[in-house]
Motif scaffolding. Structure first.
Motif, PDB file in Angstrom:
ATOM      1  N   VAL A  97       7.730  -0.910  -4.432  1.00 46.73           N
ATOM      2  CA  VAL A  97       6.754  -1.903  -3.931  1.00 46.73           C
ATOM      3  C   VAL A  97       5.401  -1.230  -4.010  1.00 46.73           C
ATOM      4  CG1 VAL A  97       6.026  -3.341  -1.981  1.00 46.73           C
ATOM      5  CG2 VAL A  97       8.452  -2.910  -2.369  1.00 46.73           C
ATOM      6  N   HIS A  98       4.904  -1.165  -5.217  1.00 46.98           N
ATOM      7  CA  HIS A  98       5.520  -1.678  -6.420  1.00 46.98           C
ATOM      8  C   HIS A  98       5.776  -0.576  -7.448  1.00 46.98           C
ATOM      9  CE1 HIS A  98       1.808  -1.845  -9.157  1.00 46.98           C
ATOM     10  NE2 HIS A  98       1.408  -1.326  -8.024  1.00 46.98           N
ATOM     11  N   TRP A  99       5.628   0.683  -7.064  1.00 47.73           N
ATOM     12  CA  TRP A  99       5.997   1.824  -7.917  1.00 47.73           C
ATOM     13  C   TRP A  99       7.036   2.667  -7.169  1.00 47.73           C
ATOM     14  CZ3 TRP A  99       1.715   4.841 -11.061  1.00 47.73           C
ATOM     15  CH2 TRP A  99       1.181   4.003 -12.050  1.00 47.73           C
TER      16      TRP A  99
ATOM     17  N   ASN B  92      -0.791   7.070  -0.498  1.00 45.01           N
ATOM     18  CA  ASN B  92       0.359   6.171  -0.363  1.00 45.01           C
ATOM     19  C   ASN B  92       0.929   5.726  -1.708  1.00 45.01           C
ATOM     20  OD1 ASN B  92       0.742   5.862   2.487  1.00 45.01           O
ATOM     21  ND2 ASN B  92      -1.125   4.624   2.581  1.00 45.01           N
ATOM     22  N   HIS B  93       0.170   5.962  -2.787  1.00 53.12           N
ATOM     23  CA  HIS B  93       0.577   5.378  -4.071  1.00 53.12           C
ATOM     24  C   HIS B  93      -0.151   6.108  -5.197  1.00 53.12           C
ATOM     25  CE1 HIS B  93       1.451   2.493  -7.136  1.00 53.12           C
ATOM     26  NE2 HIS B  93       0.466   1.649  -6.933  1.00 53.12           N
ATOM     27  N   ALA B  94       0.565   6.361  -6.294  1.00 54.13           N
ATOM     28  CA  ALA B  94       0.016   7.203  -7.367  1.00 54.13           C
ATOM     29  C   ALA B  94      -0.728   6.430  -8.447  1.00 54.13           C
ATOM     30  CB  ALA B  94       1.150   7.996  -8.018  1.00 54.13           C
ATOM     31  N   GLU B  95      -0.786   5.099  -8.379  1.00 53.61           N
ATOM     32  CA  GLU B  95      -1.438   4.379  -9.481  1.00 53.61           C
ATOM     33  C   GLU B  95      -2.923   4.746  -9.528  1.00 53.61           C
ATOM     34  OE1 GLU B  95      -0.545   0.177  -9.797  1.00 53.61           O
ATOM     35  OE2 GLU B  95      -1.279   0.148 -11.860  1.00 53.61           O
ATOM     36  N   LEU B  96      -3.482   4.673 -10.740  1.00 57.09           N
ATOM     37  CA  LEU B  96      -4.782   5.305 -10.972  1.00 57.09           C
ATOM     38  C   LEU B  96      -5.956   4.598 -10.302  1.00 57.09           C
ATOM     39  CD1 LEU B  96      -4.351   6.385 -14.683  1.00 57.09           C
ATOM     40  CD2 LEU B  96      -3.860   7.636 -12.606  1.00 57.09           C
ATOM     41  N   ASP B  97      -5.786   3.335  -9.913  1.00 54.64           N
ATOM     42  CA  ASP B  97      -6.882   2.686  -9.189  1.00 54.64           C
ATOM     43  C   ASP B  97      -7.088   3.318  -7.825  1.00 54.64           C
ATOM     44  OD1 ASP B  97      -4.320   1.470  -8.835  1.00 54.64           O
ATOM     45  OD2 ASP B  97      -5.239  -0.193  -7.754  1.00 54.64           O
ATOM     46  N   HIS B  98      -6.142   4.165  -7.398  1.00 53.40           N
ATOM     47  CA  HIS B  98      -6.293   4.916  -6.150  1.00 53.40           C
ATOM     48  C   HIS B  98      -6.349   6.427  -6.414  1.00 53.40           C
ATOM     49  CE1 HIS B  98      -5.344   1.061  -4.401  1.00 53.40           C
ATOM     50  NE2 HIS B  98      -4.280   1.013  -5.174  1.00 53.40           N
ATOM     51  N   SER B  99      -5.425   6.903  -7.231  1.00 52.53           N
ATOM     52  CA  SER B  99      -5.247   8.353  -7.326  1.00 52.53           C
ATOM     53  C   SER B  99      -6.258   9.042  -8.235  1.00 52.53           C
ATOM     54  CB  SER B  99      -3.836   8.666  -7.839  1.00 52.53           C
ATOM     55  OG  SER B  99      -3.696   8.236  -9.178  1.00 52.53           O
TER      56      SER B  99
ATOM     57  N   THR C 237      -1.802 -14.941  -5.954  1.00 51.18           N
ATOM     58  CA  THR C 237      -2.054 -14.473  -7.323  1.00 51.18           C
ATOM     59  C   THR C 237      -1.661 -13.007  -7.456  1.00 51.18           C
ATOM     60  OG1 THR C 237      -3.864 -16.043  -7.545  1.00 51.18           O
ATOM     61  CG2 THR C 237      -3.858 -14.203  -9.080  1.00 51.18           C
ATOM     62  N   TYR C 238      -1.981 -12.224  -6.425  1.00 49.60           N
ATOM     63  CA  TYR C 238      -1.638 -10.801  -6.436  1.00 49.60           C
ATOM     64  C   TYR C 238      -0.117 -10.617  -6.472  1.00 49.60           C
ATOM     65  CZ  TYR C 238      -2.157  -5.850  -5.498  1.00 49.60           C
ATOM     66  OH  TYR C 238      -2.121  -4.492  -5.619  1.00 49.60           O
ATOM     67  N   TYR C 239       0.579 -11.390  -5.648  1.00 44.75           N
ATOM     68  CA  TYR C 239       2.041 -11.272  -5.627  1.00 44.75           C
ATOM     69  C   TYR C 239       2.615 -11.639  -6.996  1.00 44.75           C
ATOM     70  CZ  TYR C 239       6.765 -11.115  -3.852  1.00 44.75           C
ATOM     71  OH  TYR C 239       8.072 -10.751  -3.653  1.00 44.75           O
TER      72      TYR C 239
ATOM     73  N   PRO D 226      -4.344  -3.407   3.790  1.00 43.08           N
ATOM     74  CA  PRO D 226      -3.886  -3.080   2.432  1.00 43.08           C
ATOM     75  C   PRO D 226      -4.930  -2.264   1.676  1.00 43.08           C
ATOM     76  CG  PRO D 226      -4.659  -5.348   2.505  1.00 43.08           C
ATOM     77  CD  PRO D 226      -4.863  -4.776   3.895  1.00 43.08           C
ATOM     78  N   SER D 227      -4.586  -1.880   0.474  1.00 43.01           N
ATOM     79  CA  SER D 227      -5.526  -1.079  -0.316  1.00 43.01           C
ATOM     80  C   SER D 227      -6.423  -1.938  -1.190  1.00 43.01           C
ATOM     81  CB  SER D 227      -4.763  -0.067  -1.171  1.00 43.01           C
ATOM     82  OG  SER D 227      -3.854  -0.744  -2.000  1.00 43.01           O
ATOM     83  N   HIS D 228      -6.204  -3.261  -1.180  1.00 43.62           N
ATOM     84  CA  HIS D 228      -7.095  -4.171  -1.902  1.00 43.62           C
ATOM     85  C   HIS D 228      -7.379  -5.396  -1.034  1.00 43.62           C
ATOM     86  CE1 HIS D 228      -6.499  -1.972  -5.657  1.00 43.62           C
ATOM     87  NE2 HIS D 228      -5.189  -2.076  -5.505  1.00 43.62           N
ATOM     88  N   GLY D 229      -8.647  -5.790  -1.010  1.00 44.48           N
ATOM     89  CA  GLY D 229      -8.994  -7.048  -0.357  1.00 44.48           C
ATOM     90  C   GLY D 229      -9.237  -6.904   1.131  1.00 44.48           C
TER      91      GLY D 229
ATOM     92  N   MET E  83      -0.794  -0.178   1.600  1.00 40.76           N
ATOM     93  CA  MET E  83      -1.010   0.086   0.179  1.00 40.76           C
ATOM     94  C   MET E  83      -1.206  -1.232  -0.570  1.00 40.76           C
ATOM     95  SD  MET E  83      -1.226   1.722  -2.623  1.00 40.76           S
ATOM     96  CE  MET E  83      -2.480   2.734  -1.924  1.00 40.76           C
ATOM     97  N   ASP E  84      -0.590  -1.417  -1.743  1.00 42.14           N
ATOM     98  CA  ASP E  84      -0.825  -2.640  -2.513  1.00 42.14           C
ATOM     99  C   ASP E  84      -0.212  -3.886  -1.853  1.00 42.14           C
ATOM    100  OD1 ASP E  84      -2.209  -1.304  -4.486  1.00 42.14           O
ATOM    101  OD2 ASP E  84      -0.563  -1.249  -5.904  1.00 42.14           O
ATOM    102  N   ALA E  85       0.872  -3.692  -1.103  1.00 41.98           N
ATOM    103  CA  ALA E  85       1.530  -4.853  -0.493  1.00 41.98           C
ATOM    104  C   ALA E  85       0.551  -5.600   0.411  1.00 41.98           C
ATOM    105  CB  ALA E  85       2.743  -4.397   0.309  1.00 41.98           C
TER     106      ALA E  85
HETATM  107 FE1  FEO Z   1      -0.497  -0.255  -7.727  1.00 40.28          FE
HETATM  108 FE2  FEO Z   1      -3.590  -0.757  -6.392  1.00 40.28          FE
HETATM  109  O1  FEO Z   1      -2.295   0.071  -7.428  1.00 40.28           O
END
Ligand code: FEO
Length: 394
Positions: free
Chosen positions: A143-145, A76-83, A190-192, A220-223, A162-164
């Motif tokens: 949202v957000h890439w 769903n998202h290319a940022e490195l904490d996932h990809s 805090t995340y927002y 979501p992908s966190h929490g 995803m991150d949202a």
């Molecule tokens: Fe935008 Fe959890 O990466």
């Protein structure tokens, strides 16, 4: 650990108990990289995890399914904490199709190569049938890439967001109702403030696109996963995405020899009025994450800095740059601070930052040599009262 969202849908992610720095975001409660396995005629994994947790992720998947049986890996998202686990995943899941937006594919290829991986490019409205369940994709650009998307399972009213709607909390609990709700909402805010707020215009578009979805659960992908407080987090996002302010004044400052501190306290004194929430934040003794969260919903603020080597204090500069990046100009403000023999410096430079941030300037910088006099402190109190008046309009 309980992992079940629905029959044949399980959390298979990773818990990062010890992370405290997430690209300068202070993750005091740690983080998770959520991933979800859907077992059906064809098995799918929603969201990979951070590369350093690859082995744990595979172990978690293996509890329910042979990794070789994974047909679809939804990215769903290319940022490195996932990809960053993708290069290993394509080895572990032979024959897998990586499902992503075109921009996600392009970004991942920029990071890792992988142009020859088995990509399946999707756009809003596209669906994949797994057998009993169907995955529907919704692009959520910025949202957000640029690459981001949601995956929705209509039959279960389940949104993989995803991150949202995420929060950075390391916990063995998987659901919102298993953690103190005040902590969950604090971390969601805090995340927002630290990840999403710069893109609030795009959040609004995403929320419009998602308005037609019947949502019973948000994963979501966190929490933690939202299942008992979905209306609460959706309502909070509706306020946050329009930068809704509270009747709140914050005085941010850094000080060398307590002169700017004295002015800050006088401003606070003036701003302390019935119905107005106030806070005094020494930016060098705080951190950017907390500063952003405090700043996010303040209707009015003052920012002060002493003068150091003819410039503003370094911690003040860092805070102002971070605040500018949040792009929340709908606030009233003024600069203040002390200077010495240079005759100018900190407060003037703070004012330049405030102009760049496009805040409503309530007055010229309140600046003074060496120590604030009684008259200056009086002026500071009056300026604080003006902040409070502005805040009461929120
Ligand atoms: Fe935008 Fe959890 O990466």
């Amino acid at each position: 650990m309980r992992t079940k969202l629905h029959d044949n849908i399980d959390w298979v992610g990773a818990i990062d108990w010890n992370v405290r720095d997430f690209h300068s975001y202070n993750t005091d409660r740690g983080a998770t990289y959520n991933s979800y396995l859907i077992r059906d005629n064809e098995n799918a994994v929603i969201d990979p995890v951070k590369g350093s947790f690859f082995k744990r992720w595979i172990e978690n998947i293996r509890q329910f399914a042979d990794p070789a049986s994974i047909k679809y890996l939804i990215c769903n998202h290319a940022e490195l904490d996932h990809s960053s686990s993708l290069p290993m995943a394509v080895e572990a899941f032979p024959g897998v199709q990586i499902v992503a937006t075109r921009k996600c594919r392009d970004t991942v290829v920029n990071y890792f190569g992988g142009a020859d991986w088995n990509w399946r490019i999707v756009k809003t409205g596209d669906e994949i049938s797994l057998g009993k369940r169907t995955l529907r994709f919704i692009e959520t650009p910025m949202v957000h890439w640029p690459d981001s998307m949601f995956t929705y399972v209509p039959g279960d009213k389940l949104l993989f967001s995803m991150d949202a709607f995420g929060q950075h909390i390391a916990t063995s609990a998987r659901f919102d109702d298993e953690v103190d709700p005040a902590i969950v909402m604090e971390e969601a805010k805090t995340y927002y403030a630290n990840i999403v707020i710069s893109y609030s215009n795009f959040v609004r578009k995403t929320m419009e696109a998602a308005a037609g979805l019947d949502i019973a659960m948000i994963a979501p992908s966190h929490g933690v996963i939202w299942r008992s407080n979905v209306p609460t987090i959706l309502a909070a996002y509706k306020d946050w995405m329009v930068n809704k302010n509270k009747k709140k004044v914050v005085i941010f400052f850094d000080s060398m020899w307590e002169s700017t501190t004295r002015a800050a306290e006088a401003i606070l004194d003036g701003a302390t009025q019935p119905g107005v929430e106030t806070n005094l934040v020494h930016v060098r003794h705080s951190n950017l994450t907390g500063i952003a969260t405090e700043f996010m919903d303040a209707a009015a603020f003052a920012f002060g800095s002493s003068t150091l080597n003819g410039l503003l204090m370094p911690a003040a500069a860092a805070a102002l740059v971070y605040m500018e990046g949040m792009r929340v100009p709908n606030k009233a403000a003024f600069a203040f601070g002390s200077y010495g023999w240079a005759g100018k410096g900190g407060p003037d430079q703070v004012e330049e930052y405030l102009k760049r941030g496009k805040y409503e300037l309530l007055r010229p910088a309140l600046k003074f040599p060496y120590r604030p006099t009684a008259d200056i402190l009086d002026e500071a109190r009056k300026a604080g009262e003006a902040l409070a008046e502005k805040a009461l309009e929120a």
